[in-house]
Design an enzyme around this catalytic site. Structure first.
Site, mmCIF file in Angstrom:
data_model
loop_
_atom_site.group_PDB
_atom_site.id
_atom_site.type_symbol
_atom_site.label_atom_id
_atom_site.label_comp_id
_atom_site.label_asym_id
_atom_site.label_seq_id
_atom_site.Cartn_x
_atom_site.Cartn_y
_atom_site.Cartn_z
ATOM 1 N N SER A 163 -9.643 -0.580 7.450
ATOM 2 C CA SER A 163 -9.246 -0.516 6.330
ATOM 3 C C SER A 163 -8.535 -1.821 5.568
ATOM 4 O O SER A 163 -8.227 -1.684 4.441
ATOM 5 C CB SER A 163 -8.235 0.760 6.038
ATOM 6 O OG SER A 163 -9.023 1.839 5.759
ATOM 7 N N SER B 295 -9.589 1.744 3.229
ATOM 8 C CA SER B 295 -8.787 2.493 2.287
ATOM 9 C C SER B 295 -7.509 1.497 1.433
ATOM 10 O O SER B 295 -7.089 1.835 0.508
ATOM 11 C CB SER B 295 -7.933 3.567 2.888
ATOM 12 O OG SER B 295 -7.052 2.906 3.947
ATOM 13 N N LYS C 12 0.718 -1.160 -0.051
ATOM 14 C CA LYS C 12 0.205 -0.020 0.013
ATOM 15 C C LYS C 12 0.895 1.481 -0.152
ATOM 16 O O LYS C 12 1.962 1.225 0.625
ATOM 17 C CB LYS C 12 -0.940 -0.006 1.459
ATOM 18 C CG LYS C 12 -1.820 0.994 1.337
ATOM 19 C CD LYS C 12 -2.714 0.721 2.619
ATOM 20 C CE LYS C 12 -3.642 1.908 2.999
ATOM 21 N NZ LYS C 12 -4.532 1.769 3.803
HETATM 22 N N1 GLN Z 1 -13.705 3.892 7.180
HETATM 23 C C1 GLN Z 1 -12.566 4.368 8.172
HETATM 24 C C2 GLN Z 1 -12.554 5.764 7.957
HETATM 25 O O1 GLN Z 1 -12.628 6.494 7.159
HETATM 26 C C3 GLN Z 1 -11.584 3.541 7.515
HETATM 27 C C4 GLN Z 1 -10.266 4.115 7.658
HETATM 28 C C5 GLN Z 1 -9.097 3.158 8.038
HETATM 29 O O2 GLN Z 1 -9.186 2.006 8.458
HETATM 30 N N2 GLN Z 1 -7.791 3.297 7.544
HETATM 31 O O3 GLN Z 1 -11.857 6.243 8.993
#
Ligand code: GLN
Length: 487
Positions: free
Chosen positions: A168, A144, A69
């Site tokens: 995420s 994400s 990532k």
């Molecule tokens: N939906 C969560 C957010 O927008 C996911 C973010 C994450 O886990 N990096 O904060």
């Protein structure tokens, strides 16, 4: 040789037994990336120089390629967090976990796209490429770590690294039919991984099998002397856990709050069938209550933006990257120009919200209260784990939704985090295994993957592997692949 349909472990053993070479494996995946990238919008950067590096076949990972990532710093390799703010950034250091993987000889073939600065849940917010779900390309892959998931699902990489703050890794892996794994918060070093919310961020993996998750876990978990939350030593996976074929003596509980009205009907039915499967494996299943669950989303969406506002304050051009062409007369104006142009609206929304809850006037009412509720959520889990070995639940209340469906409605999107956020707030380890498919609730009635989340007490990662492996072996759900990526 065709490496599609092989797990990371199988690819490594073929390199080691000299049935193939690391160059062939690398080229195979590179060709697939080139062939399918226009369809799924995959990478921000491909590291083709890798082929010039001398290596040895006896190393643990034998140079098997892994998708990374675009949030993990790799020395002198572009690392952008899919944000214009870091468009040309080449970090001078490797993240601690990247360094561990390098010592085991992995090859970082490509940096895969993500939601900007790891916020949001759909992969629609990258400033560069916006990945889609290989199962149905009109749908989101989750976010994400969306492309980390999509790349493994479409066989463009045998495994991928992601980060999980609220969901995420868990949600994208589930939406693309993969195994996600995240250890307890204290097993990870966050060093030189771009920070979103530091008390929640957890780097880890998306793989095709439970054993691949355990293989990478063993390499990546290690004490980092520069990370003050990192535990001493290293957790070694006991090979005996792979011998168990059933779940006799395991007490697994299902929290009733996770099955209330917002859970999509078809997802619910699929999870109930998965629970029956666990019973066939002799697990003892009971219902419990985690009463603090209903406060988890509100708590997360106060603590997380507070930390985001602090972490993103470093991106001001003076110390970091983006530089607007607009004229400016003061430093404030320079900061405003840079941040206005280089951040997407969600980053701005969270910075404003975070600064508000941390401000002297509102700190006690919001931030302090949220940290107190976080303690109650932790206690909720501790109490449950006095009596049970594991807790299971759905990962997401619905299957992958359509691209653009929730982009203008952040609240709807935040609510989708309901089942993953409590474990993040409590720092618990978790894994998920495929639980078959469910129909989307729109007119298309497309079949999409549904996954089962398994949580154990802090530092009980091996128990997770044991339960997930027994379930994986008793079903063949993970062997299903999306169509259109067959060579
Ligand atoms: N939906 C969560 C957010 O927008 C996911 C973010 C994450 O886990 N990096 O904060």
């Amino acid at each position: 040789m065709n490496f599609k349909d092989l797990s990371l472990e199988e690819i490594i053993s073929k390199i080691k037994s000299k049935e193939t070479t690391k160059e062939d494996v690398f080229k195979y995946f590179l060709d697939r990336i080139q062939k399918y990238d226009s369809k799924v919008q995959s990478y921000n950067f491909v590291n083709e120089n890798w082929l010039n590096i001398e290596t040895d076949n006896e190393s643990v990972l034998a140079w098997a390629p892994i998708a990374v990532k675009d949030i993990f710093c790799e020395k002198w390799i572009p690392t952008t967090c899919s944000s214009k703010m870091l468009e040309d950034f080449k970090p001078p250091f490797d993240a601690f976990v990247i360094n561990n993987l390098k010592e085991a000889w992995f090859s970082s073939l490509w940096k895969v796209t993500m939601d900007e600065f790891a916020m949001w849940s759909t992969n629609e917010t990258s400033a560069f490429k916006k990945a889609v779900n290989p199962w149905w390309t009109n749908r989101i892959p989750g976010g994400s770590s969306g492309w980390s998931a999509a790349s493994v699902a479409a066989w463009l990489a045998p495994a991928a690294l992601g980060t999980d703050t609220g969901w995420s890794i868990r949600q994208p892996a589930s939406m693309c039919n993969l195994v996600w794994f995240k250890p307890s918060y204290w097993r990870s070093s966050r060093n030189w991984i771009m920070a979103m919310a530091s008390s929640l961020d957890c780097p880890w993996t998306l793989t095709k099998t439970v054993k691949d998750a355990a293989l990478l876990y063993e390499i990546m978990n290690w004490n980092d002397p520069l990370e003050n939350t990192s535990l001493p030593g290293k957790d070694i996976v006991d090979p005996k856990i792979w011998e168990k074929k059933d779940l006799k003596w395991f007490k697994i509980w299902v929290p009733k709050e996770y099955f209330e009205e917002w859970l999509d009907l078809w997802v619910r039915k699929t999870i109930e069938e998965a629970i029956e499967k666990l019973k066939e494996l002799w697990a003892e299943i009971k219902e419990i209550s985690l009463p603090m669950t209903k406060y988890a989303i509100a708590t997360y969406y106060i603590i997380m933006p507070a930390e985001v506002s602090t972490n993103l304050s470093r991106y001001d051009w003076i110390r970091f990257w983006y530089n607007s062409d607009k004229n400016y007369e003061s430093t404030d104006e320079l900061f405003i120009n840079n941040r206005t142009e280089a951040f997407w609206k969600e980053q701005k929304r969270r910075i404003i919200l975070g600064s508000y809850v941390l401000s002297a006037w509102f700190y006690d009412a919001y931030y302090k209260k949220a940290t107190q509720v976080r303690t109650l959520i932790i206690k909720d889990f501790e109490k449950a784990f006095e009596e049970v070995d594991a807790i299971i639940s759905p990962v997401s209340p619905s299957v992958a939704w359509k691209i653009w469906e929730k982009i203008d409605d952040p609240l709807k999107m935040y609510l989708a985090d309901a089942y993953t956020i409590p474990a993040s707030l409590a720092g618990l380890p978790g894994i998920s295994v495929p639980a078959w498919f469910a129909e989307s609730q729109d007119q298309e009635k497309e079949l999409l993957p549904v996954w089962l989340q398994i949580l154990t007490p802090r530092l009980e990662e091996q128990r997770l592997f044991e339960i997930a492996y027994a379930f994986e072996q008793a079903t063949n759900y993970a062997k299903q692949n999306p169509k259109g990526f067959e060579d």
